[in-house]
Enzyme design. Structure first.
Site, mmCIF file in Angstrom:
data_model
loop_
_atom_site.group_PDB
_atom_site.id
_atom_site.type_symbol
_atom_site.label_atom_id
_atom_site.label_comp_id
_atom_site.label_asym_id
_atom_site.label_seq_id
_atom_site.Cartn_x
_atom_site.Cartn_y
_atom_site.Cartn_z
ATOM 1 N N HIS A 7 0.824 -1.211 0.000
ATOM 2 C CA HIS A 7 0.000 0.000 0.000
ATOM 3 C C HIS A 7 0.851 1.252 0.000
ATOM 4 O O HIS A 7 2.042 1.218 0.314
ATOM 5 C CB HIS A 7 -0.967 0.039 1.198
ATOM 6 C CG HIS A 7 -0.311 0.048 2.539
ATOM 7 N ND1 HIS A 7 0.021 -1.099 3.218
ATOM 8 C CD2 HIS A 7 0.085 1.069 3.339
ATOM 9 C CE1 HIS A 7 0.584 -0.784 4.379
ATOM 10 N NE2 HIS A 7 0.638 0.536 4.476
ATOM 11 N N HIS A 79 3.918 7.150 3.702
ATOM 12 C CA HIS A 79 4.866 6.045 3.534
ATOM 13 C C HIS A 79 4.411 5.103 2.434
ATOM 14 O O HIS A 79 3.267 5.163 1.989
ATOM 15 C CB HIS A 79 5.086 5.269 4.851
ATOM 16 C CG HIS A 79 3.870 4.562 5.388
ATOM 17 N ND1 HIS A 79 3.007 5.126 6.288
ATOM 18 C CD2 HIS A 79 3.389 3.309 5.157
ATOM 19 C CE1 HIS A 79 2.048 4.264 6.600
ATOM 20 N NE2 HIS A 79 2.254 3.147 5.928
ATOM 21 N N GLU A 130 7.709 1.121 4.907
ATOM 22 C CA GLU A 130 7.189 0.075 5.785
ATOM 23 C C GLU A 130 7.422 -1.255 5.094
ATOM 24 O O GLU A 130 7.210 -1.370 3.886
ATOM 25 C CB GLU A 130 5.685 0.301 6.017
ATOM 26 C CG GLU A 130 5.038 -0.728 6.916
ATOM 27 C CD GLU A 130 3.536 -0.467 7.121
ATOM 28 O OE1 GLU A 130 2.928 0.275 6.325
ATOM 29 O OE2 GLU A 130 2.977 -1.029 8.080
HETATM 30 CO CO CO Z 1 1.226 1.312 6.282
#
Ligand code: CO
Length: 134
Positions: A7, A79, A130
């Protein structure tokens, strides 16, 4: 080492307006808002065929995205999240190459209930990264 893009997270000052933009203007399927007090955010998931967009809004006083929104009041990309097969192996490989893992370096349960780590933006082209164990 990294696999699929899982994502992209976008911090937004107005979650309802942001959701409407993705739903009504861009024509995407969006979830209901989901409070995640343990992460200090309310999230709306935008489901794309090949990845998700997560609209993040601060929840509570110590939200990790409050400062980000102070600096970028109209919101912005917060992020990106890449999938890895083995998060501990990924962490050790990154540390051996000098990358900084945020926090205590131990994976935490992320927004999808899977182990995640965050990597220092200064080591990755100014982008908070991430990693999520797929
Ligand atoms: Co995230």
């Amino acid at each position: 080492m990294i696999g699929r893009l899982n994502h992209i997270a976008i911090a937004v000052p107005d979650l309802e307006a942001a959701t409407a933009t993705y739903r009504d203007v861009l024509g995407a399927a969006v979830s209901q808002p989901l409070d995640q007090p343990e992460h200090g955010v309310t999230v709306v998931f935008v489901e794309l065929p090949n990845a998700k967009i997560e609209l993040l809004h601060p929840l509570g006083v110590n939200s990790p995205i409050a400062k980000f929104l102070e600096r970028s009041p109209s919101g912005g990309i917060h992020h990106v999240c890449y999938e890895v097969d083995d998060i501990l192996a990924a962490r050790d490989r990154l540390k051996s190459r000098g990358a900084r893992v945020l926090g205590d370096g131990e994976p935490k349960n992320g927004a999808h209930g899977k182990p995640v780590l965050f990597l220092h933006p200064k080591d990755f082209l100014g982008t908070l990264v991430e990693l999520e164990q797929a």
